[in-house]
Scaffold this motif. Sequence first.
Motif, PDB file in Angstrom:
ATOM      1  N   CYS A 211       0.824  -1.208   0.000  1.00 15.77           N
ATOM      2  CA  CYS A 211       0.000   0.000   0.000  1.00 15.77           C
ATOM      3  C   CYS A 211       0.861   1.263   0.000  1.00 15.77           C
ATOM      4  O   CYS A 211       0.529   2.244  -0.672  1.00 15.77           O
ATOM      5  CB  CYS A 211      -0.923  -0.007   1.221  1.00 15.77           C
ATOM      6  N   PHE A 212       1.956   1.235   0.742  1.00 12.93           N
ATOM      7  CA  PHE A 212       2.842   2.406   0.814  1.00 12.93           C
ATOM      8  C   PHE A 212       3.406   2.753  -0.561  1.00 12.93           C
ATOM      9  O   PHE A 212       3.384   3.912  -0.989  1.00 12.93           O
ATOM     10  CB  PHE A 212       3.976   2.131   1.805  1.00 12.93           C
ATOM     11  N   LYS A 213       3.905   1.750  -1.259  1.00 13.84           N
ATOM     12  CA  LYS A 213       4.497   1.993  -2.573  1.00 13.84           C
ATOM     13  C   LYS A 213       3.455   2.462  -3.581  1.00 13.84           C
ATOM     14  O   LYS A 213       3.733   3.330  -4.427  1.00 13.84           O
ATOM     15  CB  LYS A 213       5.185   0.722  -3.080  1.00 13.84           C
ATOM     16  N   GLY A 214       2.278   1.901  -3.515  1.00 17.83           N
ATOM     17  CA  GLY A 214       1.240   2.299  -4.460  1.00 17.83           C
ATOM     18  C   GLY A 214       0.632   3.648  -4.137  1.00 17.83           C
ATOM     19  O   GLY A 214       0.359   4.454  -5.031  1.00 17.83           O
ATOM     20  N   TYR A 215       0.429   3.938  -2.852  1.00 23.17           N
ATOM     21  CA  TYR A 215      -0.251   5.165  -2.436  1.00 23.17           C
ATOM     22  C   TYR A 215       0.567   6.403  -2.769  1.00 23.17           C
ATOM     23  O   TYR A 215       0.016   7.465  -3.071  1.00 23.17           O
ATOM     24  CB  TYR A 215      -0.541   5.106  -0.937  1.00 23.17           C
ATOM     25  N   TYR A 216       1.890   6.266  -2.710  1.00 25.14           N
ATOM     26  CA  TYR A 216       2.761   7.406  -3.005  1.00 25.14           C
ATOM     27  C   TYR A 216       3.441   7.271  -4.374  1.00 25.14           C
ATOM     28  O   TYR A 216       4.514   7.822  -4.589  1.00 25.14           O
ATOM     29  CB  TYR A 216       3.816   7.562  -1.914  1.00 25.14           C
ATOM     30  N   CYS A 217       2.789   6.571  -5.271  1.00 25.64           N
ATOM     31  CA  CYS A 217       3.329   6.377  -6.613  1.00 25.64           C
ATOM     32  C   CYS A 217       3.318   7.700  -7.379  1.00 25.64           C
ATOM     33  O   CYS A 217       2.458   8.561  -7.171  1.00 25.64           O
ATOM     34  CB  CYS A 217       2.494   5.332  -7.351  1.00 25.64           C
ATOM     35  N   SER A 218       4.287   7.866  -8.276  1.00 29.66           N
ATOM     36  CA  SER A 218       4.355   9.075  -9.102  1.00 29.66           C
ATOM     37  C   SER A 218       4.971   8.716 -10.452  1.00 29.66           C
ATOM     38  O   SER A 218       5.290   7.556 -10.717  1.00 29.66           O
ATOM     39  CB  SER A 218       5.187  10.158  -8.391  1.00 29.66           C
ATOM     40  N   ASN A 219       5.132   9.699 -11.310  1.00 32.23           N
ATOM     41  CA  ASN A 219       5.769   9.539 -12.633  1.00 32.23           C
ATOM     42  C   ASN A 219       4.955   8.680 -13.590  1.00 32.23           C
ATOM     43  O   ASN A 219       5.513   7.949 -14.410  1.00 32.23           O
ATOM     44  CB  ASN A 219       7.182   8.963 -12.495  1.00 32.23           C
ATOM     45  N   GLY A 220       3.649   8.743 -13.484  1.00 31.79           N
ATOM     46  CA  GLY A 220       2.791   8.115 -14.482  1.00 31.79           C
ATOM     47  C   GLY A 220       2.844   6.597 -14.495  1.00 31.79           C
ATOM     48  O   GLY A 220       3.110   5.947 -13.484  1.00 31.79           O
ATOM     49  N   THR A 221       2.621   6.034 -15.674  1.00 32.56           N
ATOM     50  CA  THR A 221       2.551   4.571 -15.799  1.00 32.56           C
ATOM     51  C   THR A 221       3.890   3.902 -15.512  1.00 32.56           C
ATOM     52  O   THR A 221       3.929   2.764 -15.059  1.00 32.56           O
ATOM     53  CB  THR A 221       2.088   4.180 -17.211  1.00 32.56           C
ATOM     54  N   VAL A 222       4.976   4.611 -15.793  1.00 31.42           N
ATOM     55  CA  VAL A 222       6.303   4.064 -15.459  1.00 31.42           C
ATOM     56  C   VAL A 222       6.433   3.896 -13.952  1.00 31.42           C
ATOM     57  O   VAL A 222       6.986   2.898 -13.462  1.00 31.42           O
ATOM     58  CB  VAL A 222       7.415   4.994 -15.990  1.00 31.42           C
ATOM     59  N   GLY A 223       5.908   4.855 -13.206  1.00 30.35           N
ATOM     60  CA  GLY A 223       5.952   4.786 -11.756  1.00 30.35           C
ATOM     61  C   GLY A 223       5.147   3.631 -11.203  1.00 30.35           C
ATOM     62  O   GLY A 223       5.485   3.076 -10.156  1.00 30.35           O
ATOM     63  N   VAL A 224       4.059   3.244 -11.886  1.00 26.28           N
ATOM     64  CA  VAL A 224       3.242   2.103 -11.435  1.00 26.28           C
ATOM     65  C   VAL A 224       4.055   0.821 -11.471  1.00 26.28           C
ATOM     66  O   VAL A 224       4.034   0.023 -10.531  1.00 26.28           O
ATOM     67  CB  VAL A 224       1.974   1.971 -12.310  1.00 26.28           C
ATOM     68  N   GLY A 225       4.784   0.627 -12.557  1.00 28.72           N
ATOM     69  CA  GLY A 225       5.643  -0.561 -12.660  1.00 28.72           C
ATOM     70  C   GLY A 225       6.728  -0.575 -11.598  1.00 28.72           C
ATOM     71  O   GLY A 225       7.006  -1.615 -10.994  1.00 28.72           O
ATOM     72  N   LYS A 226       7.334   0.595 -11.364  1.00 27.52           N
ATOM     73  CA  LYS A 226       8.373   0.681 -10.344  1.00 27.52           C
ATOM     74  C   LYS A 226       7.797   0.437  -8.956  1.00 27.52           C
ATOM     75  O   LYS A 226       8.441  -0.197  -8.107  1.00 27.52           O
ATOM     76  CB  LYS A 226       9.040   2.054 -10.395  1.00 27.52           C
ATOM     77  N   ALA A 227       6.585   0.922  -8.710  1.00 26.70           N
ATOM     78  CA  ALA A 227       5.949   0.721  -7.402  1.00 26.70           C
ATOM     79  C   ALA A 227       5.683  -0.748  -7.147  1.00 26.70           C
ATOM     80  O   ALA A 227       5.932  -1.257  -6.046  1.00 26.70           O
ATOM     81  CB  ALA A 227       4.646   1.525  -7.337  1.00 26.70           C
ATOM     82  N   ALA A 228       5.181  -1.452  -8.167  1.00 28.11           N
ATOM     83  CA  ALA A 228       4.896  -2.881  -8.012  1.00 28.11           C
ATOM     84  C   ALA A 228       6.176  -3.671  -7.773  1.00 28.11           C
ATOM     85  O   ALA A 228       6.228  -4.560  -6.909  1.00 28.11           O
ATOM     86  CB  ALA A 228       4.174  -3.402  -9.255  1.00 28.11           C
ATOM     87  N   ASN A 229       7.225  -3.345  -8.531  1.00 31.88           N
ATOM     88  CA  ASN A 229       8.493  -4.067  -8.401  1.00 31.88           C
ATOM     89  C   ASN A 229       9.161  -3.804  -7.056  1.00 31.88           C
ATOM     90  O   ASN A 229       9.603  -4.729  -6.360  1.00 31.88           O
ATOM     91  CB  ASN A 229       9.434  -3.653  -9.537  1.00 31.88           C
ATOM     92  N   SER A 230       9.234  -2.529  -6.661  1.00 29.84           N
ATOM     93  CA  SER A 230       9.900  -2.189  -5.397  1.00 29.84           C
ATOM     94  C   SER A 230       9.110  -2.690  -4.198  1.00 29.84           C
ATOM     95  O   SER A 230       9.694  -2.982  -3.147  1.00 29.84           O
ATOM     96  CB  SER A 230      10.096  -0.671  -5.305  1.00 29.84           C
ATOM     97  N   ALA A 231       7.782  -2.808  -4.344  1.00 33.45           N
ATOM     98  CA  ALA A 231       6.966  -3.336  -3.247  1.00 33.45           C
ATOM     99  C   ALA A 231       7.340  -4.776  -2.944  1.00 33.45           C
ATOM    100  O   ALA A 231       7.462  -5.171  -1.780  1.00 33.45           O
ATOM    101  CB  ALA A 231       5.484  -3.234  -3.602  1.00 33.45           C
ATOM    102  N   VAL A 232       7.545  -5.588  -3.987  1.00 29.45           N
ATOM    103  CA  VAL A 232       7.929  -6.993  -3.788  1.00 29.45           C
ATOM    104  C   VAL A 232       9.311  -7.090  -3.154  1.00 29.45           C
ATOM    105  O   VAL A 232       9.529  -7.882  -2.222  1.00 29.45           O
ATOM    106  CB  VAL A 232       7.900  -7.757  -5.131  1.00 29.45           C
TER     107      VAL A 232
END
Length: 256
Positions: A211-232
């Motif tokens: 939730c932390f990585k997703g809630y503070y996601c930024s930089n558009g769709t690229v940021g979504v991928g980074k949020a999912a990866n860094s969350a794991v």
Amino acid sequence: MINLDDIKSFFIEIGELSYFTNRFFKEVFKRPFETKELLNQCYNIGNRSFLLVGITGFIIGLVITLQTRPTLQEFGAEAWMPSMVSISIIREIGPVIIALTVAGRIASGMGAELGSMRVTEQIDAMEVSGTNPFKYLVVTRIVAATLMIPILVIFGDAIALYGSYIIEFIKGDVSFQLYFNKVFKALEFGDIIPATVKTFFFGFAIGLVGCFKGYYCSNGTVGVGKAANSAVVLASMLLFILDFIAVFVTDIFFNI
């Protein structure tokens, strides 16, 4: 060479995660309680992970027994197989591997889902409309993960022990009743209780990081991928840290 910017970013993220955790504990006890969304998240996390956990647990039981049995045969200690496998799975192997497996699905899913809601401004729209998005989106997911991971681990442990029994039945012609009599005879409260308690912390860590990585996601769709990866990645690292702390504390209190 040490990069000062990386160190600064690391401590900033630790601070933000601490603030995020503090906010969760403030919001979780406030009304209204989003019971319907909580049950929906329990279904998404629990029911949809049963197949993954079942397959993982079954393979764990098969592999451990197949790898260990030849060594015990050399010493004529095949009778110790149920005891050894049950203690290994219940204490350590089952909770950690199953939590890591589920973290790959849950943490990345939460990071991607909340991240996409953030970059498409859905969370901002909820705030403008008077809804508390933190309560509805974050608290429900973290509580659901905290409640469901222990259930998934217990289910996975049971399947792992059954997988071990199948190998023992094929290789040693051991009956179901004899195998599980030895399993339960070997287990004590000092094996079961700490292993179960730490899975609640595993679930909390997985939900919190996702939730932390997703809630503070930024930089558009690229940021979504980074949020999912860094969350794991972060969730997996926290699981190992929490497991070490749990083993250390258990060793102090149960081996005095």
